[in-house]
Scaffold this active site. Structure first.
Site, mmCIF file in Angstrom:
data_model
loop_
_atom_site.group_PDB
_atom_site.id
_atom_site.type_symbol
_atom_site.label_atom_id
_atom_site.label_comp_id
_atom_site.label_asym_id
_atom_site.label_seq_id
_atom_site.Cartn_x
_atom_site.Cartn_y
_atom_site.Cartn_z
ATOM 1 N N GLY A 108 38.551 -11.989 3.835
ATOM 2 C CA GLY A 108 39.159 -10.977 2.980
ATOM 3 C C GLY A 108 38.430 -9.655 3.121
ATOM 4 N N ALA A 109 37.099 -9.728 3.077
ATOM 5 C CA ALA A 109 36.286 -8.521 3.175
ATOM 6 C C ALA A 109 34.827 -8.944 3.300
ATOM 7 C CB ALA A 109 36.462 -7.649 1.935
ATOM 8 N N MET A 110 33.962 -7.982 3.616
ATOM 9 C CA MET A 110 32.541 -8.299 3.822
ATOM 10 C C MET A 110 31.674 -7.177 3.255
ATOM 11 S SD MET A 110 30.338 -10.427 4.964
ATOM 12 C CE MET A 110 28.586 -10.124 4.812
ATOM 13 N N GLU A 111 30.609 -7.595 2.587
ATOM 14 C CA GLU A 111 29.809 -6.669 1.768
ATOM 15 C C GLU A 111 28.684 -5.963 2.517
ATOM 16 O OE1 GLU A 111 29.845 -10.072 1.494
ATOM 17 O OE2 GLU A 111 27.823 -10.835 1.109
ATOM 18 N N ASN A 112 28.837 -5.652 3.801
ATOM 19 C CA ASN A 112 27.769 -4.992 4.567
ATOM 20 C C ASN A 112 27.191 -3.812 3.781
ATOM 21 O OD1 ASN A 112 30.141 -5.985 6.378
ATOM 22 N ND2 ASN A 112 28.266 -6.352 7.502
ATOM 23 N N HIS A 144 34.563 -7.320 -6.061
ATOM 24 C CA HIS A 144 33.715 -8.398 -5.537
ATOM 25 C C HIS A 144 32.704 -7.854 -4.516
ATOM 26 C CE1 HIS A 144 32.962 -12.640 -4.304
ATOM 27 N NE2 HIS A 144 32.719 -12.067 -3.131
ATOM 28 N N GLU A 145 33.209 -7.138 -3.520
ATOM 29 C CA GLU A 145 32.304 -6.658 -2.467
ATOM 30 C C GLU A 145 31.326 -5.621 -3.028
ATOM 31 O OE1 GLU A 145 32.469 -8.567 -0.086
ATOM 32 O OE2 GLU A 145 34.502 -9.327 -0.364
ATOM 33 N N HIS A 148 28.492 -7.298 -4.827
ATOM 34 C CA HIS A 148 27.504 -7.907 -3.931
ATOM 35 C C HIS A 148 26.317 -6.972 -3.674
ATOM 36 C CE1 HIS A 148 28.785 -11.810 -2.586
ATOM 37 N NE2 HIS A 148 29.911 -11.423 -2.001
HETATM 38 N N1 ASP Z 1 30.756 -12.608 2.125
HETATM 39 C C1 ASP Z 1 32.169 -12.289 2.145
HETATM 40 C C2 ASP Z 1 32.651 -12.336 0.723
HETATM 41 O O1 ASP Z 1 32.789 -13.355 0.111
HETATM 42 C C3 ASP Z 1 32.953 -13.180 3.016
HETATM 43 C C4 ASP Z 1 32.497 -13.042 4.451
HETATM 44 O O2 ASP Z 1 31.493 -13.650 4.795
HETATM 45 O O3 ASP Z 1 33.140 -12.306 5.199
HETATM 46 O O4 ASP Z 1 32.797 -11.326 0.121
HETATM 47 ZN ZN ZN Z 2 31.536 -12.664 -1.611
#
Ligand code: ASP
Ligand code: ZN
Length: 708
Positions: A108-112, A144-145, A148
């Protein structure tokens, strides 16, 4: 554009025409959060000042044509930032916060760090192309992101076994964000619906694992409902046990003690122990014990004494050690015959309406009552368990009416409907009538939130029913559900028509709570009305007149679902209108692939042969094959095994392209061993055939566990 983690220091064009950008990240950051984006991107942005006085530029980046649809995402980002300041006292820590929308993205997405990368479906929205559910999904994933940044990034993980330490906690935080922004009751209903339909099945199937798995061959296979959603339920129970103020103190302590460090679940629990003075060692078992616990409630009334005996059991999961009693907060209320909540305390307890269970058996004794009360349990789903009490249909219908907790009103109806569908009452006619009366009363209640009424009308789905039985008789479950919906629609057609018409003007509004709620109920009404007479013109009219995607897609869904006249025309028109929009194209593909008819398989095969099929695009694969395997039990579980065969045929190629996407699809077989009759054997032999065709560690790990 060149984007990186941290703060931008410098950006220049070099002598040879290439671009150079220098970024500096002042925070210790584990490598899984590194990211670099280079591309011909444009953005919408906004300059804000954080609550602790730092200037931040928020920006959402996308391909230039997509930028006009990024405004809602930008607004949602600011809402998330402010909410985390207020509710958790967490401030943003860089001079920029960038989000990038990508059309090809596995998750869905990633919290870089400082540079969140998103699947475009969780960014792009306008009323012509996004449904209300899309808008809410965008806000929730943005939150959510963003959250994080503290729960995951500033405090990160020591190792992947701790995955739920960031994911369960961050899901809890995004759930609370949505609850504070919109209807708390509706959000809770949606989350519990997902938990019951999908996480409970995972916890009971061949892929069951604890929230903190003790081992893994491929960690990508553990981005699961158990790690995410059950993990969030554990944090929610902790919140309930400690109360908001103490929980917040525990969170502050966790962030302060572990900032810049790689933490463990133990660190998280220790911070809450320190803040609360409680011993959480038994509570910690939730992280290591797989399977959904069950509570059986037995009631006894004798001589003015009311006893509730609550027995806790847990399933034994193959390959895991025997279950032990868990500690959990259970809410309850006693109602008198007039429907009033009684202000009573059990012997030796307080009147808080919250009992902490920690043994195999627990007794609550109430003295001094005039008559046997009607007890109600697990308000707000305070514990993620399967609770059984021997209610009569009339009692459940009463609870659906009188419960103070709206979640539990919904749940009483779900329990009643489930028991009717599974023929668990001695007098099925009587039970069906109680359900129908309750639905009628809800439809008559113009003061109730229409979004809540729509949730109540969404009866337990196939997955939820399948979870309630030991052996899954696909045909019987599906037929029972269809028959009941037909009966209920017949009983209430006039009410449904009245609500459909009365809500029209509110539903014509924009993206605000009242309009979203009105559209939710209207589209449910449309679906029930159309099942009685698919030739009626209502759905076609709504399709033609729709001014937003929610109503257009709602009408198209009904036309496709009931094979109504006008279906082919509407589909063709929709296809044509949005042919250049990949995300909207995914929507009609989903409808076709999930049409609950055995012949849907032929349509899916035709799609796989068409230019619509793009096996390298994760969203497209999910729209066609994910919808088929997960949302279409009629076709996927076709008695001749053709559904299993179709999926298994496609998987080798997908596994070679993108093992994570393929692995998700293989997960659709998680309950194969519980299927009745030849289906179990057909599914198993499909999996055995698959073993030779897929080579990724992801796929091999799943097959090993599915076929163990
Ligand atoms: N860490 C991400 C999330 O849950 C998922 C992912 O690893 O891309 O927001
Ligand atoms: Zn997450």
């Amino acid at each position: 554009m060149l984007l990186g983690n941290g703060n931008p220091l410098d950006s220049t064009t070099l002598a040879d025409g290439r671009h150079q950008a220098v970024w500096e990240n002042p925070h210790p950051t584990p490598c899984y959060l590194f990211a670099l984006v280079a591309g011909a991107l444009d953005s919408v942005s906004r300059d804000i000042v954080t609550g602790d006085g730092h200037a931040v530029r928020l920006a959402v980046w996308a391909a230039p044509d997509d930028v006009p649809r990024c405004g809602f995402a930008l607004d949602a980002t600011e809402r998330a930032l402010r909410w985390d300041e207020q509710r958790f006292g967490r401030y943003y820590d860089l001079s920029q916060f960038n989000i990038v929308a990508a059309q090809d993205f596995t998750m869905g997405a990633m919290e870089n760090k400082g540079l969140n990368i998103f699947n475009a479906r969780f960014i792009l929205a306008d009323q012509d192309t996004a449904t209300d559910a899309d808008y809410l999904g965008i806000e929730s994933v943005i939150g959510h992101e963003y959250f994080h940044n503290w729960s995951g990034n500033r405090v990160t993980l020591r190792d992947w076994f701790q995955l739920s330490l960031k994911e369960g906690l961050t899901v809890f935080r995004d759930q609370e964000f949505t609850s504070d922004m919109h209807s708390r009751a509706v959000k809770r209903i949606e989350d519990v619906r997902l938990l019951r339909a999908r996480q409970f099945a995972e916890d009971a199937g061949a892929l069951a694992h604890p929230v903190r798995p003790p081992e893994y061959r491929e960690i990508n296979n553990f981005y699961t409902l158990t790690v995410y959603e059950k993990g969030a339920e554990i944090v929610r129970m902790l919140h309930t046990l400690l109360g908001e103020a103490t929980f917040r103190a525990g969170m502050d302590r966790y962030f302060a003690d572990n900032d810049g460090r790689a933490a463990t679940v133990e660190d998280f629990l220790h911070a809450h122990e320190a803040a609360s003075g409680r011993d959480l060692s038994q509570f910690a078992r939730w992280y290591s014990q797989a399977g959904t616990p069950r509570l059986h409630v037995h009631r006894h009334w004798e001589g003015g004494c009311f006893r509730l005996r609550i027995e806790q059991t847990a399933p034994t999961i193959a390959g895991h050690s025997g279950p032990q009693p868990l500690q959990m907060p259970l809410r309850y209320v006693l109602y008198d015959a007039s429907g009033a909540a009684l202000d009573v305390a059990p012997d030796g307890g307080d009147g808080s309406g919250l009992v902490v269970l920690d043994r195999a058996s627990h007794e609550l004794v109430f003295n001094g009552l005039d008559a046997a009360p009607l007890p109600a349990f697990n308000q707000g789903f305070s514990a993620p368990v399967k609770l059984h009490c021997d209610y009569t249909p009339a009692e459940l219908a009463t609870l659906a009416r009188i419960e103070r907790d709206p979640f539990n009103r919904w749940d009483a109806l779900q329990q009643l409907a489930k028991a009717v569908l599974l023929r668990q009452f001695p007098d099925p006619h009587d039970a069906g009538a109680a359900l129908s009366d309750a639905i009628g009363a809800l439809l008559d209640d113009d003061a109730a939130d229409p979004a809540f009424v729509a949730e109540c009308l969404a009866l337990p789905d196939f997955d939820t029913l399948a979870d309630a039985v030991d052996i899954i008789d696909v045909d019987a479950l599906l037929a029972a559900r269809e028959d009941m919906l037909d009966l209920l629609a017949e009983d209430h057609v006039e009410r449904l028509q009245r609500r459909y018409e009365a809500l029209a003007s509110v539903a014509a509004g924009g993206i605000d709570g009242a309009a979203i709620a009105a559209r939710a109920l209207r589209n449910t009404c449309l679906s029930w009305i159309s099942r009685l007479d698919p030739t009626a013109a209502l759905a076609s009219e709504q399709f033609a007149a729709a001014t937003n995607m929610t109503d257009r897609l709602g009408a198209l869904r009904v036309l496709v679902r009931f094979d109504a006249p006008g279906k082919a025309e509407a589909l063709a028109q929709f296809q044509q209108r949005y042919r250049d929009d990949a995300l909207v194209t995914d929507k009609w593909l989903t409808l076709v692939a999930s049409r609950p008819q055995p012949e849907a398989i032929d349509e899916v095969r035709a799609l796989l042969d068409s230019s619509w099929w793009i096996p390298t695009n994760p969203n497209r694969v999910r729209a066609v094959l994910g919808s088929f395997a997960r949302l279409n039990p009629v076709a996927f579980h076709r008695a001749d095994g053709a559904g299993y065969a179709l999926l298994v045929e496609q998987l080798p190629r997908l596994d070679a392209v993108n093992p994570q996407v393929a692995a998700r699809l293989i997960g659709a077989f998680e309950s194969h061993a519980r299927l009745l009759g030849s289906r179990a054997a057909l599914a198993r032999s499909a999996l055995v055939r698959l073993r030779a065709g897929v080579h990724s560690r992801d796929a091999q790990d799943l097959l090993k566990r599915l076929l163990a």
